[in-house]
Write a protein that holds these residues in place. Structure first.
Motif, PDB file in Angstrom:
ATOM      1  N   HIS A  14       3.529  13.592  -7.698  1.00 49.34           N
ATOM      2  CA  HIS A  14       4.166  14.907  -7.557  1.00 49.34           C
ATOM      3  C   HIS A  14       4.316  15.265  -6.075  1.00 49.34           C
ATOM      4  CE1 HIS A  14       4.987  19.193  -8.378  1.00 49.34           C
ATOM      5  NE2 HIS A  14       4.148  19.434  -7.381  1.00 49.34           N
ATOM      6  N   PHE A  15       3.246  15.087  -5.315  1.00 47.89           N
ATOM      7  CA  PHE A  15       3.238  15.449  -3.896  1.00 47.89           C
ATOM      8  C   PHE A  15       4.290  14.646  -3.120  1.00 47.89           C
ATOM      9  CE2 PHE A  15       0.449  15.576   0.164  1.00 47.89           C
ATOM     10  CZ  PHE A  15       1.089  16.731   0.603  1.00 47.89           C
ATOM     11  N   LYS A  16       4.302  13.339  -3.332  1.00 48.44           N
ATOM     12  CA  LYS A  16       5.231  12.472  -2.615  1.00 48.44           C
ATOM     13  C   LYS A  16       6.678  12.803  -2.986  1.00 48.44           C
ATOM     14  CE  LYS A  16       5.555   7.587  -1.308  1.00 48.44           C
ATOM     15  NZ  LYS A  16       6.526   6.824  -2.080  1.00 48.44           N
ATOM     16  N   GLN A  50      -0.008   6.345  -1.084  1.00 48.47           N
ATOM     17  CA  GLN A  50      -0.335   6.133  -2.493  1.00 48.47           C
ATOM     18  C   GLN A  50      -1.415   7.119  -2.895  1.00 48.47           C
ATOM     19  OE1 GLN A  50      -1.473   2.096  -3.427  1.00 48.47           O
ATOM     20  NE2 GLN A  50      -0.768   2.297  -5.523  1.00 48.47           N
ATOM     21  N   GLY A  51      -1.265   7.711  -4.075  1.00 46.05           N
ATOM     22  CA  GLY A  51      -2.228   8.712  -4.485  1.00 46.05           C
ATOM     23  C   GLY A  51      -2.201   9.874  -3.522  1.00 46.05           C
ATOM     24  N   LEU A  52      -3.369  10.262  -3.018  1.00 46.24           N
ATOM     25  CA  LEU A  52      -3.446  11.409  -2.125  1.00 46.24           C
ATOM     26  C   LEU A  52      -3.812  11.006  -0.699  1.00 46.24           C
ATOM     27  CD1 LEU A  52      -4.930  14.038  -4.587  1.00 46.24           C
ATOM     28  CD2 LEU A  52      -2.632  13.990  -3.598  1.00 46.24           C
ATOM     29  N   ILE A  53      -3.269   9.870  -0.263  1.00 45.80           N
ATOM     30  CA  ILE A  53      -3.186   9.539   1.154  1.00 45.80           C
ATOM     31  C   ILE A  53      -1.705   9.358   1.441  1.00 45.80           C
ATOM     32  CG2 ILE A  53      -3.790   7.121   0.599  1.00 45.80           C
ATOM     33  CD1 ILE A  53      -4.699   6.853   3.558  1.00 45.80           C
ATOM     34  N   VAL A  54      -1.142  10.297   2.178  1.00 40.93           N
ATOM     35  CA  VAL A  54       0.305  10.347   2.373  1.00 40.93           C
ATOM     36  C   VAL A  54       0.616  10.486   3.851  1.00 40.93           C
ATOM     37  CG1 VAL A  54       2.423  11.638   1.866  1.00 40.93           C
ATOM     38  CG2 VAL A  54       0.676  11.365   0.090  1.00 40.93           C
ATOM     39  N   GLY A  55       1.608   9.738   4.321  1.00 42.59           N
ATOM     40  CA  GLY A  55       2.049   9.834   5.701  1.00 42.59           C
ATOM     41  C   GLY A  55       3.518  10.210   5.769  1.00 42.59           C
ATOM     42  N   VAL A  56       3.840  11.109   6.689  1.00 34.80           N
ATOM     43  CA  VAL A  56       5.231  11.467   6.959  1.00 34.80           C
ATOM     44  C   VAL A  56       5.560  10.890   8.334  1.00 34.80           C
ATOM     45  CG1 VAL A  56       6.909  13.326   7.274  1.00 34.80           C
ATOM     46  CG2 VAL A  56       5.052  13.583   5.596  1.00 34.80           C
ATOM     47  N   SER A  57       6.372   9.835   8.353  1.00 34.41           N
ATOM     48  CA  SER A  57       6.745   9.181   9.591  1.00 34.41           C
ATOM     49  C   SER A  57       7.906   9.929  10.232  1.00 34.41           C
ATOM     50  CB  SER A  57       7.143   7.729   9.311  1.00 34.41           C
ATOM     51  OG  SER A  57       7.567   7.087  10.485  1.00 34.41           O
ATOM     52  N   GLY A 113      -1.200   4.257  10.628  1.00 31.62           N
ATOM     53  CA  GLY A 113       0.066   4.909  10.295  1.00 31.62           C
ATOM     54  C   GLY A 113       0.338   5.130   8.821  1.00 31.62           C
ATOM     55  N   VAL A 114      -0.694   5.042   7.971  1.00 36.25           N
ATOM     56  CA  VAL A 114      -0.529   5.154   6.513  1.00 36.25           C
ATOM     57  C   VAL A 114       0.542   4.156   6.060  1.00 36.25           C
ATOM     58  CG1 VAL A 114      -0.260   6.692   4.534  1.00 36.25           C
ATOM     59  CG2 VAL A 114      -1.103   7.614   6.707  1.00 36.25           C
ATOM     60  N   VAL A 115       0.254   2.880   6.291  1.00 32.09           N
ATOM     61  CA  VAL A 115       1.184   1.800   5.965  1.00 32.09           C
ATOM     62  C   VAL A 115       0.623   0.995   4.796  1.00 32.09           C
ATOM     63  CG1 VAL A 115       2.390  -0.237   6.827  1.00 32.09           C
ATOM     64  CG2 VAL A 115       1.866   1.661   8.391  1.00 32.09           C
ATOM     65  N   PRO A 116       1.222   1.105   3.608  1.00 34.08           N
ATOM     66  CA  PRO A 116       0.734   0.331   2.464  1.00 34.08           C
ATOM     67  C   PRO A 116       1.075  -1.149   2.605  1.00 34.08           C
ATOM     68  CG  PRO A 116       2.012   2.262   1.759  1.00 34.08           C
ATOM     69  CD  PRO A 116       2.273   2.047   3.218  1.00 34.08           C
ATOM     70  N   GLY A 117       0.146  -1.998   2.194  1.00 35.41           N
ATOM     71  CA  GLY A 117       0.447  -3.422   2.127  1.00 35.41           C
ATOM     72  C   GLY A 117       1.337  -3.709   0.938  1.00 35.41           C
ATOM     73  N   THR A 118       2.229  -4.671   1.084  1.00 32.10           N
ATOM     74  CA  THR A 118       3.063  -5.065  -0.055  1.00 32.10           C
ATOM     75  C   THR A 118       2.252  -5.961  -0.991  1.00 32.10           C
ATOM     76  OG1 THR A 118       3.891  -7.086   1.006  1.00 32.10           O
ATOM     77  CG2 THR A 118       5.109  -5.016   1.430  1.00 32.10           C
ATOM     78  N   GLY A 156      -6.165   6.953  -6.610  1.00 31.35           N
ATOM     79  CA  GLY A 156      -6.064   7.049  -8.065  1.00 31.35           C
ATOM     80  C   GLY A 156      -6.778   5.923  -8.804  1.00 31.35           C
ATOM     81  N   LYS A 157      -7.378   5.023  -8.065  1.00 29.78           N
ATOM     82  CA  LYS A 157      -8.296   4.012  -8.605  1.00 29.78           C
ATOM     83  C   LYS A 157      -9.610   4.160  -7.848  1.00 29.78           C
ATOM     84  CE  LYS A 157      -5.432   1.394 -11.228  1.00 29.78           C
ATOM     85  NZ  LYS A 157      -5.640   1.112 -12.682  1.00 29.78           N
TER      86      LYS A 157
END
Length: 386
Positions: free
Chosen positions: A297-299, A318-325, A180-185, A216-217
């Motif tokens: 910019h995208f986000k 983050q960077g260019l992996i983006v999810g729209v929930s 689900g494109v869920v970033p870890g905290t 981006g890394k």
């Protein structure tokens, strides 16, 4: 049709591609924000990678890992330095890289249990399917490997309460891609690392989708100051040429001595040439900084354009992996976007996943935002008529 029906294919046949644009067999162009599922990080047919493969084609294609392969050694050096680690095992896919990581962790520690997380995805081999925290991936295949335990993602308390001397490793994605494109905290990821240190377990970070510049890394864990023992990579590593890699710390090499693991095609000269050319461009600090700027910019543009829609719950990534929930089924958006010239994919039933090439232009990002806004408007208009 002579293929097993293992894929739900879209009614689309892509016959050519360059950069961010692909063309179907009817001559229609699309912005490709799937990138082969985070594979074509430098766009389609990047000149540098194509030239490197063509040069290698004129020399030798395959010799097997029975012999020295200088281009493979060069690729391993670049990759290990980018990860801040020491040794590389090359294979053909992300699942194979994760399989190698699981084997190495168990052999090195002499333990069997591996902790992974709910909604994770680590592959479809038997071990990596067992490591995956999604029942839909595991259904119908009988008894799984019994040595995996699944914990809630981003739950610090659950991790802190682990007191088990049988744990060989904790395996984690910094951003759950398929989940689900869920970033870890930061707090959660640090807790995972601290627990590994406390238990004497290895920290395995699955960077199959998030690595090779996607965030981006060089690798996503580098945003969080983590110190993994093993990192797995594939997808963007070869710009579309099939290749995977497991990267590990010094001290693990004795557990993967000669005869302990292998791959006929892993890191062959063609794959290694693709890796070298890909890394040469992606690892440029200016290139990576631009990925961060494009991602921000995208986000920001998506958040602004979609803020008024009731069906949009969150824009994350983050960077260019983006999810729209969304509150509805995201596959409807994928179909509408395809009809209007933008290719996207889902991540779970309710998340529209966007994976543009890292070389995407700002105008292409802005065009995609307009198309996504239009598609969500169409979706909400349909809901109001029901």
């Amino acid at each position: 049709m002579s293929l097993f029906p293992t894929y739900n294919r879209f009614p689309l046949t892509i016959v050519s591609g360059k950069g961010t644009t692909v063309t179907d067999d009817q001559g229609k162009d699309y912005l490709d924000f799937v990138s082969g599922i985070a594979v074509c990080n430098l766009g389609h047919r990047p000149v540098e990678v194509q030239k490197a493969i063509e040069n290698q084609l004129d020399q030798v294609w395959h010799v097997s890992n029975l012999y020295q392969i200088p281009v493979q050694e060069q690729a391993a050096k670049r990759l290990s330095e980018a990860a801040g680690l020491d040794y590389v095992f090359f294979c053909n896919s992300g699942a194979e890289a994760n399989e190698a990581a699981i084997k190495l962790a168990r052999k090195h520690t002499g333990r069997e249990k591996i902790i992974t997380f709910k909604q994770s995805f680590h592959g479809r081999t038997f071990a990596t399917m067992s490591a995956t925290g999604q029942e839909k991936i595991q259904e119908g295949f009988g008894a799984l490997l019994p040595t995996f335990e699944y914990f809630p993602y981003n739950d610090v308390q659950q991790i802190e309460e682990v007191h088990d001397g049988h744990v060989a490793a904790i395996m984690v994605e910094v951003i759950q891609g398929e989940g689900g494109v869920v970033p870890g905290t930061r707090e959660f990821l640090q807790a995972v690392q601290e627990k590994c240190e406390e238990l004497g377990a290895l920290l395995i970070i699955d960077e199959v989708q998030t690595g090779i510049g996607r965030t981006g890394k060089a690798f996503a864990y580098q945003h969080y100051g983590l110190d993994p023992d093993i990192v797995t990579s594939a997808k963007g590593l070869g710009s579309g040429f099939p290749v995977g890699a497991m990267i590990g710390k010094k001290g693990l090499e004795d557990s993967f001595a000669a005869g302990s693991h292998g791959s006929t095609f892993g890191g062959n000269p063609l794959a290694s040439a693709a890796v070298n050319a890909t890394l040469e461009k992606v690892l440029n600090p200016m290139f990576l900084e631009e990925v961060i700027e494009k991602g921000n910019h995208f986000k920001k543009q998506l958040e602004s354009a979609l803020a008024h829609f009731q069906s949009v719950e969150e824009v994350r990534g983050q960077g260019l992996i983006v999810g729209v929930s969304t509150s509805g089924e995201a596959i409807q958006l994928v179909h509408t976007l395809r009809e209007n010239g933008l290719l996207a994919v889902i991540a779970g039933p309710n998340v529209l996943r966007l994976l543009p090439p890292l070389t995407v232009e700002y105008e292409e990002l802005d065009k995609s935002v307009a198309l996504i806004t239009e598609a969500i408007q169409v979706y909400e208009d349909r809901l109001q008529k029901v």
